[in-house]
Motif scaffolding. Structure first.
Motif, PDB file in Angstrom:
ATOM      1  N   GLY A 124      -4.937   1.181   3.934  1.00 55.18           N
ATOM      2  CA  GLY A 124      -3.591   1.752   3.907  1.00 55.18           C
ATOM      3  C   GLY A 124      -3.639   3.145   4.515  1.00 55.18           C
ATOM      4  O   GLY A 124      -4.073   3.315   5.637  1.00 55.18           O
ATOM      5  N   HIS A 125      -3.191   4.152   3.751  1.00 55.56           N
ATOM      6  CA  HIS A 125      -3.359   5.573   4.041  1.00 55.56           C
ATOM      7  C   HIS A 125      -2.592   6.076   5.274  1.00 55.56           C
ATOM      8  O   HIS A 125      -2.046   7.181   5.247  1.00 55.56           O
ATOM      9  N   VAL A 126      -2.561   5.303   6.350  1.00 57.58           N
ATOM     10  CA  VAL A 126      -1.983   5.799   7.603  1.00 57.58           C
ATOM     11  C   VAL A 126      -0.491   5.470   7.729  1.00 57.58           C
ATOM     12  O   VAL A 126       0.147   5.877   8.705  1.00 57.58           O
ATOM     13  N   GLY A 184      -6.460   5.700  -3.834  1.00 53.56           N
ATOM     14  CA  GLY A 184      -6.318   6.492  -2.627  1.00 53.56           C
ATOM     15  C   GLY A 184      -6.475   7.969  -2.951  1.00 53.56           C
ATOM     16  O   GLY A 184      -6.738   8.343  -4.108  1.00 53.56           O
ATOM     17  N   ASN A 185      -6.258   8.807  -1.951  1.00 56.34           N
ATOM     18  CA  ASN A 185      -6.460  10.247  -2.141  1.00 56.34           C
ATOM     19  C   ASN A 185      -5.439  10.867  -3.086  1.00 56.34           C
ATOM     20  O   ASN A 185      -5.704  11.903  -3.689  1.00 56.34           O
ATOM     21  N   HIS A 186      -4.269  10.248  -3.245  1.00 53.08           N
ATOM     22  CA  HIS A 186      -3.267  10.790  -4.166  1.00 53.08           C
ATOM     23  C   HIS A 186      -3.453  10.270  -5.591  1.00 53.08           C
ATOM     24  O   HIS A 186      -2.742  10.694  -6.499  1.00 53.08           O
ATOM     25  N   ASP A 187      -4.357   9.315  -5.765  1.00 53.73           N
ATOM     26  CA  ASP A 187      -4.536   8.682  -7.078  1.00 53.73           C
ATOM     27  C   ASP A 187      -5.585   9.403  -7.914  1.00 53.73           C
ATOM     28  O   ASP A 187      -6.348  10.228  -7.415  1.00 53.73           O
ATOM     29  N   GLY A 214      -4.084   1.506  -2.557  1.00 57.16           N
ATOM     30  CA  GLY A 214      -4.165   2.920  -2.882  1.00 57.16           C
ATOM     31  C   GLY A 214      -2.941   3.760  -2.608  1.00 57.16           C
ATOM     32  O   GLY A 214      -1.988   3.337  -1.973  1.00 57.16           O
ATOM     33  N   ASP A 215      -3.008   5.001  -3.127  1.00 59.48           N
ATOM     34  CA  ASP A 215      -1.849   5.863  -3.218  1.00 59.48           C
ATOM     35  C   ASP A 215      -0.705   5.122  -3.920  1.00 59.48           C
ATOM     36  O   ASP A 215       0.456   5.139  -3.489  1.00 59.48           O
ATOM     37  N   VAL A 216      -1.086   4.482  -5.025  1.00 61.41           N
ATOM     38  CA  VAL A 216      -0.094   3.893  -5.926  1.00 61.41           C
ATOM     39  C   VAL A 216       0.826   5.009  -6.413  1.00 61.41           C
ATOM     40  O   VAL A 216       2.041   4.857  -6.482  1.00 61.41           O
ATOM     41  N   LEU A 223     -10.152  -1.044   1.447  1.00 67.51           N
ATOM     42  CA  LEU A 223     -10.352   0.339   1.018  1.00 67.51           C
ATOM     43  C   LEU A 223      -9.081   1.110   1.343  1.00 67.51           C
ATOM     44  O   LEU A 223      -8.150   0.550   1.951  1.00 67.51           O
ATOM     45  N   HIS A 224      -9.011   2.377   0.951  1.00 59.87           N
ATOM     46  CA  HIS A 224      -7.789   3.139   1.206  1.00 59.87           C
ATOM     47  C   HIS A 224      -7.770   3.775   2.589  1.00 59.87           C
ATOM     48  O   HIS A 224      -6.775   3.699   3.309  1.00 59.87           O
ATOM     49  N   HIS A 225      -8.854   4.436   2.952  1.00 56.40           N
ATOM     50  CA  HIS A 225      -8.868   5.246   4.183  1.00 56.40           C
ATOM     51  C   HIS A 225      -9.275   4.423   5.398  1.00 56.40           C
ATOM     52  O   HIS A 225     -10.046   3.463   5.298  1.00 56.40           O
ATOM     53  N   THR A 240       0.816  -1.208   0.000  1.00 59.48           N
ATOM     54  CA  THR A 240       0.000   0.000   0.000  1.00 59.48           C
ATOM     55  C   THR A 240       0.853   1.263   0.000  1.00 59.48           C
ATOM     56  O   THR A 240       2.018   1.230   0.428  1.00 59.48           O
ATOM     57  N   ASP A 241       0.277   2.343  -0.493  1.00 58.02           N
ATOM     58  CA  ASP A 241       0.871   3.682  -0.399  1.00 58.02           C
ATOM     59  C   ASP A 241       2.303   3.726  -0.947  1.00 58.02           C
ATOM     60  O   ASP A 241       3.238   4.088  -0.237  1.00 58.02           O
ATOM     61  N   CYS A 242       2.416   3.353  -2.235  1.00 60.68           N
ATOM     62  CA  CYS A 242       3.731   3.309  -2.881  1.00 60.68           C
ATOM     63  C   CYS A 242       4.198   4.710  -3.294  1.00 60.68           C
ATOM     64  O   CYS A 242       5.398   4.947  -3.402  1.00 60.68           O
TER      65      CYS A 242
HETATM   66 FE   LIG Z   1      -3.571   8.221   1.437  1.00 59.12          FE
END
Ligand SMILES: [Fe+2]
Length: 260
Positions: A187-189, A80-83, A49-51, A148-150, A7-9
């Motif tokens: 992920g996310h955190v 994710g939020n950055h995607d 997420g946040d690939v 999920l991402h968050h 996650t969060d790459c």
């Molecule tokens: Fe995130």
């Protein structure tokens, strides 16, 4: 069945771009190398997420190429939020990314989109909750993992818990009426986290790049190493899970940064 979560790459549009000084392509490669050594046999790899550091076609193509250099197993992702969820959806078929329902023997992995364009926080749109409700009603005999991402619950850090899934109450109201849901994973955190919600196991997984220090009111970078999570899924619904991290590496990271 064995499932791997990364996650969060946070890959940049160019190779070797950095997050807080860390080369996120390099740290992803290090995690993939670790998985290759530690996981001789697994069935699926999921990225929550946040690939990308910012949604860009090149980030996703390079991500898929990196995974494929190591593993032939089916790969799935969620935004994710950055995607950019739109770009991810447009590339999905061409890159051979699996869909939103992953059958793993007696288990079913469900992928949800909690991203909100232009915002850092999470929210499950009515269409996502409807999709989940339909899947849960249609699969009473499966053991279910929702991804999920968050984070749907606070993890204990004020600065990142403001970016929680804002309608988590509606989410839990739904999953609480389906006891076959065994886990919720996200992920996310950028940190390891585990909690129980009734019989449901709630899990967050370290990023493949920079780590955030748990239980901090303000943004704080952790000295923990990049990692991934594994799941061993038994036919009877029992499971084991754990986190593994890169060792014997030294990364250049800006630990004093006040944000990212
Ligand atoms: Fe995130």
């Amino acid at each position: 069945m064995r499932l791997i979560q990364i996650t969060d790459c946070h890959l940049g549009p160019q190779h070797s771009e950095t997050l807080l000084g860390l080369n996120t392509d390099q740290s992803l490669e290090d995690v993939l190398e670790l998985i290759q050594k530690a996981e001789p046999c697994f069935d699926h790899i999921l990225c929550t997420g946040d690939v990308a550091s910012a949604g860009h076609v090149d980030c996703y193509q390079r991500f898929a190429e990196s995974i494929r250099r190591y593993f032939p197993q089916p790969l799935s992702w969620l935004p994710g939020n950055h995607d950019s969820a739109d770009i991810m959806a447009s590339l999905q078929d061409a890159l051979g990314i699996e869909g939103r329902l992953i059958h793993l023997g007696e288990w079913l992995l469900v992928l949800l989109d909690s991203s909100v364009p232009g915002h850092v926080y999470g929210q499950l749109a009515a269409s996502e909750l409807d999709f989940l409700a339909h899947v849960l009603a249609a699969n009473p005999d499966k053991h279910i993992i929702v991804s999920l991402h968050h984070q749907p619950v606070p993890v204990g850090s004020v600065w990142i818990d403001q970016y929680i899934v804002r309608n988590a109450d509606a989410f839990f109201q739904l999953v609480d009426s389906y006891p076959q849901v065994k886990m919720v994973v996200w992920g996310h955190v950028h940190q390891e986290f585990q909690a129980q919600h009734n019989n449901l196991t709630l899990l967050a997984t370290p990023s493949t790049c920079v780590q955030f220090k748990p239980l901090c009111d303000d943004f704080t970078v952790d000295t923990q190493m990049p990692g991934y999570r594994w799941f061993e899924l038994n036919d009877d619904g029992s499971f084991a899970t754990g986190v593994a991290r890169v060792t014997n590496k030294q990364y250049v990271i800006d630990y004093k940064s006040a944000g990212y």
